[in-house]
Scaffold this motif. Structure first.
Motif, PDB file in Angstrom:
ATOM      1  N   PRO A   1       0.841  -1.192   0.000  1.00 19.03           N
ATOM      2  CA  PRO A   1       0.000   0.000   0.000  1.00 19.03           C
ATOM      3  C   PRO A   1       0.872   1.236   0.000  1.00 19.03           C
ATOM      4  O   PRO A   1       2.035   1.169   0.383  1.00 19.03           O
ATOM      5  CB  PRO A   1      -0.753  -0.110   1.325  1.00 19.03           C
ATOM      6  CG  PRO A   1       0.134  -0.941   2.183  1.00 19.03           C
ATOM      7  CD  PRO A   1       0.928  -1.819   1.286  1.00 19.03           C
TER       8      PRO A   1
ATOM      9  N   ARG B   1      -6.928  -2.376   7.385  1.00 18.70           N
ATOM     10  CA  ARG B   1      -6.444  -2.778   6.057  1.00 18.70           C
ATOM     11  C   ARG B   1      -6.753  -4.265   5.812  1.00 18.70           C
ATOM     12  O   ARG B   1      -7.143  -4.660   4.710  1.00 18.70           O
ATOM     13  CB  ARG B   1      -4.936  -2.516   5.983  1.00 18.70           C
ATOM     14  CG  ARG B   1      -4.281  -2.945   4.694  1.00 18.70           C
ATOM     15  CD  ARG B   1      -4.679  -2.036   3.532  1.00 18.70           C
ATOM     16  NE  ARG B   1      -4.114  -2.517   2.282  1.00 18.70           N
ATOM     17  CZ  ARG B   1      -4.782  -2.605   1.144  1.00 18.70           C
ATOM     18  NH1 ARG B   1      -6.031  -2.226   1.086  1.00 18.70           N
ATOM     19  NH2 ARG B   1      -4.209  -3.063   0.056  1.00 18.70           N
TER      20      ARG B   1
ATOM     21  N   GLU C   1     -10.298  -4.642   4.860  1.00 27.59           N
ATOM     22  CA  GLU C   1     -10.486  -4.200   3.476  1.00 27.59           C
ATOM     23  C   GLU C   1     -10.096  -5.308   2.508  1.00 27.59           C
ATOM     24  O   GLU C   1     -10.826  -5.655   1.590  1.00 27.59           O
ATOM     25  CB  GLU C   1      -9.533  -3.029   3.216  1.00 27.59           C
ATOM     26  CG  GLU C   1     -10.153  -1.678   3.044  1.00 27.59           C
ATOM     27  CD  GLU C   1      -9.018  -0.663   3.025  1.00 27.59           C
ATOM     28  OE1 GLU C   1      -9.072   0.215   3.897  1.00 27.59           O
ATOM     29  OE2 GLU C   1      -8.072  -0.759   2.193  1.00 27.59           O
TER      30      GLU C   1
END
Ligand code: SAM
Length: 466
Positions: free
Chosen positions: A326, A339, A342
């Motif tokens: 990321p 995260r 996600e």
């Protein structure tokens, strides 16, 4: 962990736990009592003892029996090159400096479990051209883990974190997807039984002084403060004048407990003997914490009653560590959880798993990370591992309703309905303390009443308590 406040369902459990703590340092938090009782019950049964009292007496007489119980109650979680930031420090700074200065370097993996850490040292020494000059020792209190370490044959699960390039050159393929270490690496490590509480450390029959690098990672988290202080004091005494002690990222700081020289490195604190001249941070050329990008777990899905699933894959997909990074790597436990959720929502479970594994090397005390890991493992069909991960969450936070549910779901899927029912009953009890309209923590906003209905539906198909 404070054993005096641990609530046991029978005083004999407490006395048994006390013997384990005295023998190994491993202490029991309140949150772990129920799980510990389950392991103790199994040990009582395996020993053929007629009841807890008889078993307790036998434990007092028989050190082998006590040692078996210590093994059953201690966590042996490990994998190759666990915590990439620490390995970067070891490979780029610590070991090259030691090899440049000394004819032979002495490397010790203290509490090595099944040996992955000790062999990671051997592989690193080999990569630096110094294996022939390295004396590498792995020690633990668990005999069966040491035996597995000596075999040097590993399931893919032992490689679940980020791994160095070309690692495969150190292994031959084996049955069932196992990887066997090449003899050059396997034979370079000596494995030995050693209890870190042994008052003879350093000394004959234990381990000698003059160790250049000691890794004692992810064991202090299980010890009480005074045990940490005495073990760490012994470890510092084992160091050579320019040696290093490295603990796990989640282990407590040693500076308040022992006399030592802390060294701030990019991967956190390391320790050297007191008053080491020139002990200082290594140059900042060490790469900053390599962040593995990975997967996350959806926390929302509630279990529905299902039959046992006999298929339990061995490991996560190896693609996990190669996922894109990321823009800004999550570093706090909350960021990692967000995260991970996600990624899981996007179906990238392997990447989520790698993120969670890496996060846990730094935030081992985060119940949410353990819980999310359990959810992802369940998604991957690894139900037994999912149970273990849910238990790790409960070890940290006994009141985590969703972790009880995850544990129960895992037990249900591996065909252990009585245990599953116990977990769902725990969840049900805890739900009674929350307002019906309030969201259940870590459930992605599900209301208490909805979660309760799901739990009750599960319980309706499960055995009543005996
Ligand atoms: C979680 S594993 C850590 C493995 C490895 N160091 C790592 O970080 O990946 C903890 C290990 O500590 C060992 N252990 C617990 N108490 C111990 C003691 N008193 N002496 C030596 N080893 C101990 C357990 O048997 C277990 O294998």
């Amino acid at each position: 962990m404070n054993r005096s406040s641990t609530s046991w369902s029978h005083p004999a459990y407490g006395q048994i736990a006390r013997l384990v703590t005295d023998a190994s340092g491993v202490a029991f938090s309140d949150g772990y009592a129920e799980t510990a009782e389950m392991f103790i019950d199994k040990a009582v049964k395996d020993a053929g003892a007629r009841g807890l009292g008889v078993y307790l007496e036998a434990l007092r007489q028989d050190s082998d029996m006590l040692s078996d119980l210590v093994s059953a109650l201690s966590v042996g979680e490990t994998y190759f090159f666990r915590d990439t930031a620490q390995w970067a420090l070891i490979e780029k700074q610590v070991l090259p400096a030691l090899l440049a200065r000394r004819g032979t370097v002495r490397l010790w993996s203290a509490a090595c479990a099944t040996g992955e850490e000790a062999y990671s040292l051997a592989i690193t020494a080999h990569r630096l051209g110094g294996l022939g000059r390295s004396a590498i020792l792995g020690t633990d209190v668990n005999h069966s883990r040491l035996e597995a370490a000596r075999q040097g044959s590993y399931r893919p699960w032992s490689f679940r974190g980020e791994q160095p390039r070309n690692l495969e050159t150190y292994f031959d393929g084996g049955p069932g997807g196992r990887r066997a270490l090449i003899p050059e690496i396997r034979d370079a490590v000596e494995f030995r039984y050693l209890n870190l509480l042994d008052p003879g450390i350093p000394g004959p029959g234990t381990v000698s002084a003059g160790q250049d690098l000691i890794l004692c990672r992810n064991v202090f988290i299980y010890f009480q403060r005074e045990t940490i202080a005495s073990v760490a004091t012994a470890l510092i005494r084992c160091l050579s004048p320019d040696g290093w002690l490295i603990t796990g990222a989640s282990d407590p700081r040693l500076t308040d407990l022992v006399e030592c020289t802390p060294v701030l490195t990019p991967m956190g604190l390391a320790y050297r003997r007191p008053n080491v001249c020139g002990a200082r941070s290594p140059p900042m050329s060490v790469p900053p914490q390599p962040m593995i990008v990975s997967v996350a777990a959806p926390a929302a899905a509630l279990p529905s009653p299902v039959g046992p699933d006999p298929v339990e894959p061995d490991a996560v997909e190896p693609d996990a560590v190669e996922e894109a990074r990321p823009a800004s790597a999550p570093s706090t436990a909350d960021q990692i959880c967000a995260r991970a959720r996600e990624l899981a929502d996007q179906g990238q479970t392997s990447a989520g798993m790698a993120l969670l594994d890496d996060g846990l090397t730094r935030h081992g005390g985060s119940s949410e990370l353990h819980y999310l890991r359990s959810v992802v493992l369940a998604e991957q069909g690894q139900h037994r591992a999912a149970v273990d991960a849910a238990r790790s969450a409960l070890y940290v936070d006994r009141s985590m309703i969703m972790a009880h549910i995850a544990e129960g779901t895992g037990f249900h899927r591996i065909g252990e309905p009585a245990r599953a029912a116990r977990c769902f009953r725990n969840a049900h009890r805890l739900l009674a303390d929350i307002e019906p309209d309030d969201a259940v923590p870590y459930s992605n906003g599900l209301s208490t009443s909805r979660v309760r209905r799901a739990v009750e539906a599960n319980l309706s198909s499960m055995p009543e308590p005996a």
